[in-house]
Design a protein around this motif. Sequence first.
Motif, PDB file in Angstrom:
ATOM      1  N   VAL A 152      60.834  49.684  62.908  1.00 38.97           N
ATOM      2  CA  VAL A 152      59.724  48.953  62.314  1.00 38.97           C
ATOM      3  C   VAL A 152      59.094  48.012  63.330  1.00 38.97           C
ATOM      4  CG1 VAL A 152      58.998  47.440  60.431  1.00 38.97           C
ATOM      5  CG2 VAL A 152      60.869  49.079  60.063  1.00 38.97           C
TER       6      VAL A 152
ATOM      7  N   THR B 274      55.958  45.179  63.716  1.00 37.58           N
ATOM      8  CA  THR B 274      55.273  44.292  62.786  1.00 37.58           C
ATOM      9  C   THR B 274      54.098  43.584  63.442  1.00 37.58           C
ATOM     10  OG1 THR B 274      56.692  42.385  63.288  1.00 37.58           O
ATOM     11  CG2 THR B 274      57.405  43.849  61.496  1.00 37.58           C
ATOM     12  N   SER B 275      53.181  43.181  62.578  1.00 35.16           N
ATOM     13  CA  SER B 275      52.060  42.360  63.003  1.00 35.16           C
ATOM     14  C   SER B 275      51.693  41.439  61.848  1.00 35.16           C
ATOM     15  CB  SER B 275      50.860  43.222  63.371  1.00 35.16           C
ATOM     16  OG  SER B 275      49.753  42.393  63.675  1.00 35.16           O
ATOM     17  N   ASP B 276      51.429  40.175  62.156  1.00 30.56           N
ATOM     18  CA  ASP B 276      51.019  39.240  61.113  1.00 30.56           C
ATOM     19  C   ASP B 276      49.512  38.999  61.133  1.00 30.56           C
ATOM     20  OD1 ASP B 276      50.736  37.718  63.389  1.00 30.56           O
ATOM     21  OD2 ASP B 276      52.046  36.087  62.732  1.00 30.56           O
TER      22      ASP B 276
ATOM     23  N   LEU C 265      57.662  39.830  56.029  1.00 33.97           N
ATOM     24  CA  LEU C 265      57.818  40.639  57.250  1.00 33.97           C
ATOM     25  C   LEU C 265      59.288  40.804  57.612  1.00 33.97           C
ATOM     26  CD1 LEU C 265      55.161  39.546  59.926  1.00 33.97           C
ATOM     27  CD2 LEU C 265      55.540  41.830  59.044  1.00 33.97           C
TER      28      LEU C 265
ATOM     29  N   GLY D  89      47.222  44.241  64.315  1.00 29.30           N
ATOM     30  CA  GLY D  89      47.862  45.399  63.692  1.00 29.30           C
ATOM     31  C   GLY D  89      47.091  46.683  63.939  1.00 29.30           C
TER      32      GLY D  89
ATOM     33  N   TYR E 167      54.301  47.609  60.031  1.00 33.24           N
ATOM     34  CA  TYR E 167      54.137  46.770  58.845  1.00 33.24           C
ATOM     35  C   TYR E 167      53.212  45.618  59.198  1.00 33.24           C
ATOM     36  CZ  TYR E 167      55.550  43.941  54.755  1.00 33.24           C
ATOM     37  OH  TYR E 167      55.585  43.195  53.604  1.00 33.24           O
TER      38      TYR E 167
ATOM     39  N   LYS F 126      61.288  44.416  57.079  1.00 38.92           N
ATOM     40  CA  LYS F 126      61.674  44.999  58.375  1.00 38.92           C
ATOM     41  C   LYS F 126      63.188  45.168  58.448  1.00 38.92           C
ATOM     42  CE  LYS F 126      61.329  43.955  63.394  1.00 38.92           C
ATOM     43  NZ  LYS F 126      62.225  44.947  63.811  1.00 38.92           N
TER      44      LYS F 126
ATOM     45  N   GLU G  37      51.527  42.372  57.794  1.00 38.35           N
ATOM     46  CA  GLU G  37      51.774  41.418  56.693  1.00 38.35           C
ATOM     47  C   GLU G  37      51.674  40.004  57.236  1.00 38.35           C
ATOM     48  OE1 GLU G  37      52.479  39.352  53.728  1.00 38.35           O
ATOM     49  OE2 GLU G  37      53.155  41.343  53.087  1.00 38.35           O
TER      50      GLU G  37
END
Length: 126
Positions: free
Chosen positions: A29, A31-33, A14, A38, A6, A18, A8
């Motif tokens: 899941v 994640t990357s911001d 996030l 990402g 994901y 998640k 976001e």
Amino acid sequence: MTKVLYIEHDDDNLYMLKTRLERIGDFAVLTSDDSEQGCNLALAVRPDLILMDLEMPVVDRWQPLRALKNDPQTRHIPIIGVSAYALDSEREQAIATGCDEFDTKPIEFEGLIETIRRVLGKSKAR
């Protein structure tokens, strides 16, 4: 277990998505911001599916999507683009640029789960 990446920029989004996906028990899941991070994570871990905010700061909004779909190592990974822009033209642009599916914010969770399962079913049939 289905591996979902994901991407976001909003920390609250996030965390919320998640947490809800992992509670189902079918999803792990990551994640990357950050779009660049990402894309690098997608190359490293090869997720089964990518959920991508199409309104990421700093970069051209379509560049990360193009990068993933142009790379032979990630082009097969289905991507669901997510945007607050609910216009038909936004959906059309997202699909034309490489998204396998498109959803709008705020996310309706049950609908997203149906979309995820449908997209994953299509990718396995390929």
